[in-house]
Scaffold this motif. Structure first.
Motif, short mmCIF file in Angstrom:
data_model
loop_
_atom_site.label_atom_id
_atom_site.label_comp_id
_atom_site.label_asym_id
_atom_site.label_seq_id
_atom_site.Cartn_x
_atom_site.Cartn_y
_atom_site.Cartn_z
N VAL A 151 61.45 22.35 109.68
CA VAL A 151 60.02 22.25 110.00
C VAL A 151 59.84 22.67 111.45
N PHE A 152 58.99 23.65 111.68
CA PHE A 152 58.72 24.11 113.04
C PHE A 152 57.51 23.37 113.59
N SER A 153 57.61 23.00 114.84
CA SER A 153 56.50 22.32 115.52
C SER A 153 56.20 23.05 116.82
N GLY A 154 54.97 23.50 116.95
CA GLY A 154 54.55 24.14 118.19
C GLY A 154 54.32 23.11 119.27
N PRO A 155 54.09 23.53 120.49
CA PRO A 155 53.83 22.59 121.59
C PRO A 155 52.56 21.77 121.34
N ASP A 156 52.57 20.52 121.78
CA ASP A 156 51.40 19.65 121.60
C ASP A 156 50.16 20.22 122.29
N LYS A 157 50.38 20.76 123.47
CA LYS A 157 49.28 21.36 124.22
C LYS A 157 49.69 22.78 124.63
N PRO A 158 49.54 23.73 123.70
CA PRO A 158 49.99 25.09 123.98
C PRO A 158 49.20 25.73 125.12
N LEU A 159 49.88 26.55 125.88
CA LEU A 159 49.21 27.30 126.94
C LEU A 159 48.29 28.35 126.33
N THR A 160 47.30 28.76 127.08
CA THR A 160 46.47 29.87 126.63
C THR A 160 47.33 31.13 126.61
N PRO A 161 46.93 32.13 125.84
CA PRO A 161 47.73 33.38 125.81
C PRO A 161 48.00 33.94 127.20
N LYS A 162 47.00 33.90 128.08
CA LYS A 162 47.18 34.45 129.43
C LYS A 162 48.21 33.65 130.20
N ARG A 163 48.10 32.31 130.14
CA ARG A 163 49.04 31.46 130.88
C ARG A 163 50.44 31.52 130.27
#
Length: 379
Positions: A286-298
Motif C-alpha cells: 500500500v503506497f501512502s503519499g505525504p500527509d501534507k504534500p508540497l505544491t508542484p512548484k515547491r
C-alpha cells in the motif's frame, strides 16, 4: 569490447559473469564470509514487531509428532523461545526497512525483473521448514547463530501428502554445511535442501521471481482482452435445416475459428504486458503519499535541491521507449531518457538530474511523489 565486471566478495571472489556461467541454474555455491562480520539488520524483537503488522507477510511453521503446521500472520504472540522446532518467516522485509532493501540491491547483477525479495527466517533451536525445494534460485545468507544445511541434487521430488508445506517424501542428503554469520549458500531451482537451526538463528533468503508460463499466459490473455478488436457478428446466411438440432455444425465451428485466428499480438504488445506485469506491486503493498504534500512548484524546488529516490516498494523497469512503474506504463522521448533511465537504474536522481529534466519529467516526479511512489531525499 564487452565490459567485464569486477570480482565480488559477495560471490566468493568471482565475477558475476563467472557465477552466471558456472553456477546460476546449474549447481550450488558455498561462500564463506560472503559478507564478513555481518550482523542482523533487525534484532528478533524488531522482526517480531514486523510480523505483528497487517501490511507484512508472515508465516509461522511448527513441527511436532511428525506433523507440520503453518499459520499465516499477523501474529500478536509467538511461541516462547524455550519451545523448539518452530520458525517465523517474514517475507518482503525490503519493502519495510531501508537497510534490508540496501542488502537486496547488492544482488542487482541479476536484473530487477528477476530480483524478488528478502525474506528473514527466525528459528528456535531445531527449527526449520523441513526438506523441500524451491522453484526459483535462492541465496541463503546466515545472519545470526548457526544453521546446518543438508542439500541434494536428487531427482525424486515427490511430496508428503496432507501437509500444509511441500515436504519432500524421500529426502536423502548428499552434502552438509554448517553456516556461520556472513556465510552464504546459493542453490539453483529444484535443488533439495533442509536447514535446521543450531541454537537460535536468523537466515536471510534472497529470492528471485520465476513465474510459471501458465501464469504468464493467463495474465497475457487478460491483458489482451482490452485491446482485441474483432468487428462483425456471427451470421450464417447459407444455413440449412438441422437434422440433429443439438449438434454444433462444422460450418459454425469453422466460421468462428477463422475469426478468432485473426487475433494477433505484436512485440510491442508483449513488451507493454511484461513491463506492467513485472512492475505490478505485490498484493500487500500500500503506497501512502505525504500527509501534507508540497505544491508542484515547491516540490520541484526541493527536488532540485535534494534529489529524489524511489520508495522501497516501487518497481521501475524499462524497455526501449517504454517505461513501467508500479504496473503502469508510458512512452518517453529522447529528451526524457537520461533522467528517467537514471532514476530506474540508480533508484534515485540527484538534484542536477532533476534540474536538467524536462517539465514533463518534473511533473511526473511530482505526481509520483503525491502517490507515494517517489520521495524527496533527506537534506
Amino acid at each position: 569490447m564487452k565490459k567485464i565486471s569486477q570480482a565480488l566478495p559477495l560471490l566468493g571472489g568471482i565475477t558475476p559473469e563467472q557465477f552466471l556461467s558456472e553456477y546460476w541454474h546449474k549447481k550450488p555455491l558455498l561462500i564463506r564470509q560472503a559478507i564478513p562480520g555481518f550482523t542482523p539488520l533487525l534484532d528478533k524483537d524488531e522482526l517480531f514487531e514486523l510480523a505483528a503488522q497487517e501490511e507484512a507477510e508472515s508465516r509461522l511453521i511448527s513441527f511436532f509428532g511428525k506433523h507440520w503446521e503453518m499459520q499465516n500472520g499477523p501474529f500478536e504472540q509467538l511461541p516462547v523461545k524455550e519451545k523448539k522446532d518452530w520458525t517465523l518467516l517474514v517475507q518482503g522485509v525490503n519493502l519495510h526497512r531501508e537497510e534490508a532493501d540496501a542488502l537486496l540491491r547488492q544482488f542487482r547483477f541479476i536484473p530487477d525483473a528477476r530480483l524478488d525479495d528478502l525474506m528473514i527466517s527466525y528459528a528456535a533451536d531445531g527449527g526449520g521448514v523441513g526438506p523441500h525445494f524451491d522453484s526459483y534460485d535462492v541465496f541463503l545468507l546466515q545472519a545470526h547463530g548457526q544453521r546446518r544445511w543438508k542439500i541434494s541434487a536428487q531427482k525424486d521430488l515427490s511430496l508428503v501428502e496432507g501437509m500444509p508445506l511441500k515436504i519432500l517424501r524421500n529426502f536423502k542428503a548428499v552434502q552438509e554445511f554448517l553456516l556461520e554469520p556472513g556465510d552464504m549458500l546459493y542453490l539453483p531451482p529444484h535443488y533439495a535442501h533442509d536447514g535446521e537451526a543450531v541454537g537460535e538463528c536468523m537466515t536471510y533468503s534472497i529470492g528471485f521471481r520465476a513465474p510459471s508460463y501458465q501464469e504468464l499466459g493467463e495474465a497475457f490473455l487478460h491483458f489482451m482482452s482490452d485491446t482485441i478488436e474483432l468487428p462483425g457478428r456471427y451470421a450464417d446466411p447459407e444455413l440449412k435445416p438441422a437434422a440433429n438440432p443439438a449438434e454444433i455444425s462444422s460450418a459454425m465451428l469453422s466460421n468462428i475459428a477463422e475469426q478468432l485466428e485473426k487475433i494477433r499480438f505484436s512485440e510491442e504488445d508483449m513488451t507493454i504486458f511484461l513491463g506492467e506485469y513485472l512492475s505490478e506491486p505485490k498484493r500487500n503493498v500500500v503506497f501512502s503519499g505525504p500527509d501534507k504534500p508540497l505544491t508542484p512548484k515547491r516540490f520541484t524546488q526541493a527536488a532540485i535541491k535534494n534529489g529524489v529516490s524511489l520508495s522501497l516498494a516501487t518497481q521501475m523497469l524499462y524497455k526501449g521507449k517504454h517505461v513501467f512503474i508500479n504496473g503502469e506504463s508510458f512512452a518517453i522521448g529522447k529528451e526524457d531518457k537520461v533522467a528517467i533511465l537514471k532514476l530506474a537504474n540508480d533508484r534515485e536522481l540527484d538534484g542536477n538530474g532533476v534540474a536538467e529534466a524536462s517539465e514533463d519529467v518534473q511533473e511526473a516526479l511530482c505526481t509520483w511523489y503525491e502517490d507515494g511512489w517517489v520521495q524527496l531525499k533527506a537534506k
